[in-house]
Design a protein around this motif. Structure first.
Motif, PDB file in Angstrom:
ATOM      1  N   GLY A  37      -8.591  56.163 -84.854  1.00 56.94           N
ATOM      2  CA  GLY A  37      -7.467  56.977 -85.310  1.00 56.94           C
ATOM      3  C   GLY A  37      -7.667  57.626 -86.659  1.00 56.94           C
ATOM      4  N   TRP A  38      -8.572  57.092 -87.454  1.00 53.39           N
ATOM      5  CA  TRP A  38      -8.791  57.637 -88.793  1.00 53.39           C
ATOM      6  C   TRP A  38      -9.522  58.969 -88.758  1.00 53.39           C
ATOM      7  N   GLY A  39     -10.248  59.261 -87.699  1.00 50.48           N
ATOM      8  CA  GLY A  39     -11.060  60.471 -87.640  1.00 50.48           C
ATOM      9  C   GLY A  39     -10.295  61.761 -87.867  1.00 50.48           C
ATOM     10  N   LYS A  40      -9.095  61.824 -87.318  1.00 43.64           N
ATOM     11  CA  LYS A  40      -8.292  63.044 -87.477  1.00 43.64           C
ATOM     12  C   LYS A  40      -6.865  62.707 -87.899  1.00 43.64           C
ATOM     13  N   HIS A  41      -6.708  61.611 -88.613  1.00 43.56           N
ATOM     14  CA  HIS A  41      -5.361  61.186 -89.002  1.00 43.56           C
ATOM     15  C   HIS A  41      -4.673  62.197 -89.914  1.00 43.56           C
ATOM     16  N   LYS A  43      -4.813  65.269 -89.592  1.00 43.21           N
ATOM     17  CA  LYS A  43      -4.392  66.385 -88.748  1.00 43.21           C
ATOM     18  C   LYS A  43      -3.411  65.923 -87.670  1.00 43.21           C
ATOM     19  N   ASN A  44      -3.100  64.619 -87.696  1.00 41.62           N
ATOM     20  CA  ASN A  44      -2.187  64.022 -86.724  1.00 41.62           C
ATOM     21  C   ASN A  44      -2.659  64.303 -85.288  1.00 41.62           C
ATOM     22  N   GLN A  45      -3.968  64.146 -85.051  1.00 41.64           N
ATOM     23  CA  GLN A  45      -4.548  64.398 -83.734  1.00 41.64           C
ATOM     24  C   GLN A  45      -5.127  63.112 -83.162  1.00 41.64           C
ATOM     25  N   TYR A  46      -4.540  62.672 -82.070  1.00 43.50           N
ATOM     26  CA  TYR A  46      -4.981  61.432 -81.439  1.00 43.50           C
ATOM     27  C   TYR A  46      -5.158  61.578 -79.929  1.00 43.50           C
ATOM     28  N   ASP A  47      -4.929  62.777 -79.383  1.00 38.29           N
ATOM     29  CA  ASP A  47      -4.944  62.949 -77.937  1.00 38.29           C
ATOM     30  C   ASP A  47      -6.327  62.746 -77.321  1.00 38.29           C
ATOM     31  N   HIS A  48      -7.366  62.692 -78.101  1.00 33.58           N
ATOM     32  CA  HIS A  48      -8.714  62.445 -77.601  1.00 33.58           C
ATOM     33  C   HIS A  48      -9.018  60.948 -77.480  1.00 33.58           C
ATOM     34  N   LEU A  49      -8.076  60.107 -77.882  1.00 31.86           N
ATOM     35  CA  LEU A  49      -8.260  58.656 -77.869  1.00 31.86           C
ATOM     36  C   LEU A  49      -7.324  57.993 -76.869  1.00 31.86           C
ATOM     37  N   ALA A  97      -0.240  58.444 -91.947  1.00 27.02           N
ATOM     38  CA  ALA A  97      -0.552  57.928 -90.607  1.00 27.02           C
ATOM     39  C   ALA A  97      -0.784  56.426 -90.581  1.00 27.02           C
ATOM     40  N   ASP A  98      -1.027  55.815 -91.731  1.00 23.81           N
ATOM     41  CA  ASP A  98      -1.295  54.375 -91.759  1.00 23.81           C
ATOM     42  C   ASP A  98      -0.040  53.631 -91.317  1.00 23.81           C
ATOM     43  N   THR A 134     -20.662  60.781 -94.584  1.00 24.06           N
ATOM     44  CA  THR A 134     -19.396  61.210 -95.169  1.00 24.06           C
ATOM     45  C   THR A 134     -18.529  61.858 -94.096  1.00 24.06           C
ATOM     46  N   PRO A 135     -17.230  61.618 -94.140  1.00 27.37           N
ATOM     47  CA  PRO A 135     -16.321  62.223 -93.166  1.00 27.37           C
ATOM     48  C   PRO A 135     -16.474  63.744 -93.128  1.00 27.37           C
ATOM     49  N   ARG A 136     -16.593  64.222 -91.922  1.00 26.49           N
ATOM     50  CA  ARG A 136     -16.782  65.652 -91.638  1.00 26.49           C
ATOM     51  C   ARG A 136     -17.985  66.224 -92.377  1.00 26.49           C
TER      52      ARG A 136
END
Length: 183
Positions: A14-18, A20-26, A79-80, A151-153
């Motif tokens: 969930g942290w990958g796109k938190h 951007k509030n994007q979780y539909d890929h999980l 998001a946490d 590093t992220p992204r």
């Protein structure tokens, strides 16, 4: 002459796109991701293939009920969920780390920062705090402190901060690779 290849897997859930509030890929319960990890680990064991797992530090935690101190960007921690791994497995995944460590092959567990912070958008102070937290989590779990990072992204970090934390390797995708300018 034999070559060397590094396989690096980002473990962020969930942290990958938190931000951007994007979780539909999980998957909602992280079960699909957990099953994929176990399948991947079994393949690695079968071929005696070590992998670098780039883990977001917050996933090490069983739970987290406290706010995160520090001068983070506004809304960074929105998001946490401040719950636990049973309630919100996309944000707390200690069983993933236990599975990696239990594998027959000795995989590297490197860092992907503590909260998937974007290095080009923060101060050195925040990156320093992120890596201090990661180091504490590794020590608490008797894992060698990380010497490599993704590093992220794939944003450029402060090399001085990384050096101060014993980070020796920055893993980047080959297509985006630019040699770091260590001073």
């Amino acid at each position: 002459m034999p070559g060397i290849a590094t396989i690096s897997v980002e473990l962020e859930l969930g942290w990958g796109k938190h931000d951007k509030n994007q979780y539909d890929h999980l998957s909602a319960d992280a079960q699909r991701e957990f099953d994929a990890l176990n399948f991947f680990l079994s393949v690695c064991d079968g071929y005696e293939l070590p992998v670098s797992f780039d883990v977001v530090g917050h996933l090490f935690q069983e739970d987290c009920s406290e706010p995160h101190p520090g001068p983070y960007p506004d809304g960074w921690w929105t998001a946490d969920p401040h719950t636990d791994h049973r309630t919100d497995p996309l944000f707390y995944a200690p069983e993933f780390i236990r599975e990696i460590r239990a594998a027959d092959v000795a995989h590297e567990i490197c860092t992907h920062t503590y909260s998937h912070i974007l290095c080009e958008e923060i101060s050195d102070e925040i990156l320093d705090r992120e890596l201090q937290t990661v180091e504490r989590l590794y020590r608490e779990r008797d894992i060698s402190e990380p010497t490599s990072i993704v590093t992220p992204r794939h944003q450029n970090p402060s090399y001085e901060v990384l050096r101060n934390h014993g980070i020796e390797t920055i893993r980047t995708p080959l297509a985006e690779y630019t040699p770091p300018k260590w001073k």
